[in-house]
Design an enzyme around this catalytic site. Structure first.
Site, mmCIF file in Angstrom:
data_model
loop_
_atom_site.group_PDB
_atom_site.id
_atom_site.type_symbol
_atom_site.label_atom_id
_atom_site.label_comp_id
_atom_site.label_asym_id
_atom_site.label_seq_id
_atom_site.Cartn_x
_atom_site.Cartn_y
_atom_site.Cartn_z
ATOM 1 C CG ASP A 150 9.172 48.843 -13.328
ATOM 2 O OD1 ASP A 150 9.449 49.307 -12.585
ATOM 3 O OD2 ASP A 150 8.827 47.288 -13.130
ATOM 4 N NE ARG A 156 -11.359 51.582 11.926
ATOM 5 C CZ ARG A 156 -12.681 51.563 11.897
ATOM 6 N NH1 ARG A 156 -13.328 52.195 11.845
ATOM 7 N NH2 ARG A 156 -13.021 50.153 12.223
ATOM 8 C CG HIS A 171 10.170 56.717 -9.687
ATOM 9 N ND1 HIS A 171 9.360 57.619 -9.002
ATOM 10 C CD2 HIS A 171 9.549 55.644 -10.051
ATOM 11 C CE1 HIS A 171 8.283 57.162 -8.937
ATOM 12 N NE2 HIS A 171 8.239 56.075 -9.534
ATOM 13 C CG ASN A 202 6.074 50.015 -3.242
ATOM 14 O OD1 ASN A 202 6.575 51.303 -3.244
ATOM 15 N ND2 ASN A 202 4.866 49.582 -3.679
ATOM 16 C CB THR A 244 13.520 43.395 -6.562
ATOM 17 O OG1 THR A 244 12.808 43.559 -7.803
ATOM 18 C CG2 THR A 244 12.397 44.073 -5.276
ATOM 19 N N GLY A 273 15.322 57.803 -25.356
ATOM 20 C CA GLY A 273 16.608 57.363 -24.470
ATOM 21 C C GLY A 273 16.752 57.806 -23.109
ATOM 22 C CE LYS A 319 13.662 51.382 -20.873
ATOM 23 N NZ LYS A 319 13.550 50.300 -20.063
ATOM 24 N N GLY A 350 8.907 54.488 -16.893
ATOM 25 C CA GLY A 350 9.803 55.439 -17.045
ATOM 26 C C GLY A 350 8.901 56.669 -16.644
#
Ligand code: IMP
Length: 437
Positions: free
Chosen positions: A14, A144, A42, A39, A302, A416, A332, A16
């Site tokens: 997370d 395998r 982006h 999972n 999530t 931003g 950020k 960015g």
């Protein structure tokens, strides 16, 4: 001049990365995902419109960019087709731009069921996974016995492989976890439906990369999650199940590591973590809540609230080495606007000593207490700034302090969520170009 650039998250995900990959993709011929699965989340904001990608590389919105999913990715065909359809609805010619490695292990319904059942069984010890079946799918790959995308070309063989695998999964689901089994026939049917859609996109990814290299084309490798979630090098067992660090860009695509010219580490101006596990600079006070609120820190996969804390130079120092970072992209920065004071963790206190790298035994990570350097904050907003010299002096000092702590230059600063809110001091695809420092 062609270059191969890898973008890596240096924290717990997370950071960015998506926005930076989207920005850099302008100069790339191809963008490649090499590990993880859906999972990841982006988020791209283009002309005010928000697009969240989980599986498809963040270059997909650029015309003329080929997007590749390498063998290191665990592939949920359901998630892939859903994402392809969503992009196609927006008018993105996704089928023309996307290619998939046949060696990708598939995430099955039973992997998702096992992920959920296992987390439930762990109770308070749960990892806090995204519940997408990532861990169980990687387990089968290493054991395998995975069903891979290539297996869908041979229906008879697929039936046999899947029957064997579901025997095992259903045994675990029913007998060990008291959960519902998954039906072989239904799973076969689902896979056949998705396969019809993605079959034309299957391609020899190493060969495509070899040709790009011969033709001197630039390639961008897009990491998912972050260095501290690496299965080998992260805060085990509170990690994901893939190699999120730079080595994964080689093993997860079929290209050796030597042609990598640049590894850009993405780091937030503070730290966040979603899910369980140690986090030395975590804040439990109003400042933590402030960062979460101003930074809109909710998981894009999530929707879970992210834990927030100060910038951690100790963790970044380790990530700089494990990833051979050549530059940093600080994201950020604007979230810190208006604070009286900002902090950088420069050491961990453990057993009365000050460590400047993480402890030898990762299971002691949770006992590390941060040692902070406090710096004055800045009143004037950095939000939307596009030149380093336009930043308030205190913000520039903060960034310089980070550079000194980890001995890696800050090449990019994002100020931003939009494509334009960025300061590029040194472009990874054109490091000699004049910058706006
Ligand atoms: P899994 O990858 O779903 O198995 O989850 C394992 C750990 O990695 C959990 O702590 C997740 O919250 C974390 N994780 C997985 N993907 C991401 C991501 O894209 N961003 C942040 N954390 C992630």
């Amino acid at each position: 001049m062609s270059r191969n650039v890898v973008v890596i998250g240096t924290q717990w995900g997370d950071e960015g990365k998506g926005a930076i990959v989207d920005l850099l993709a302008e100069r790339a011929h191809a963008v490649v995902r090499f590990q993880g699965g859906h999972n990841a989340g982006h988020t791209l904001v283009i002309d005010g419109e928000r697009t969240v990608l989980h599986l498809i590389p963040s270059g997909i919105l650029r015309s003329g960019v080929v997007c590749l999913i390498g063998n290191g990715v665990v592939l949920s065909l359901e998630a892939l087709v859903e994402e392809m359809d969503r992009l196609a609805e927006k008018g993105v010619p996704v089928d023309d731009r996307l290619r998939l490695s046949p060696a990708c292990p598939l995430i099955l319904s039973s992997h998702k069921a096992l992920d959920h059942a296992r987390e439930r069984a762990l109770g308070s010890e749960a990892i806090g996974t995204t519940g997408r079946g990532i861990g169980p799918a990687y387990e089968d790959k290493v054991a395998r016995r995975a069903v891979r995308l290539a297996d869908l070309f041979e229906p008879e063989q697929l039936r046999e492989r899947l029957a064997d695998l579901l025997d095992l999964h259903n045994f675990l689901l029913q007998r060990y976890y008291s959960a519902e089994p998954v039906s072989l026939e239904e799973e076969l049917q689902r896979l056949a439906g998705f396969f019809a859609r993605v079959k034309p996109l299957i391609a020899d990814v190493p060969e495509l990369l070899r040709k790009m290299q011969s033709a001197e084309r630039s390639v961008l490798f897009e990491g998912a999650q972050g260095a501290l979630l690496d299965i080998d090098l992260g805060t085990y067992p509170f990690v994901t199940s893939s190699n999120t660090t730079v080595g994964g860009a080689a093993t997860g695509t079929g290209m050796g590591p030597a042609p990598i010219d640049c590894v850009l580490g993405i780091v937030k101006a503070y730290t966040t973590r979603v899910g369980a596990g140690p986090f030395p600079t975590e804040l439990f006070d109003d400042m933590g809540r402030h960062l979460a609120q101003v930074g809109a820190e909710f998981g894009s996969t999530t929707g879970r609230p992210r834990r927030c804390g100060w910038f951690d130079a100790v963790a970044l120092r380790r990530a700089a080495f494990t990833n051979s970072l050549t530059g940093l992209s600080v994201t950020k920065l604007d979230v810190l606007d208006g604070l009286d004071e900002v902090k950088i963790c420069t050491g961990y206190r453990l057993d009365g000593e000050i460590l400047d790298t993480p402890p030898l035994l990762m299971d002691r990570y949770g006992e590390c207490e941060p040692v902070y350097e406090c710096m004055p904050g800045w009143r004037e907003p950095t939000s939307g700034k596009t030149a380093f010299s336009d930043l308030p002096r205190e913000a520039r000092d903060f960034l310089r302090r980070i550079e000194e702590e980890v001995e890696i230059p800050v090449d990019i600063v994002s100020t931003g969520p939009g494509r334009e809110a960025v300061i590029i001091r040194r472009h990874p695809f054109d490091p000699d170009q004049d910058s706006n420092t």
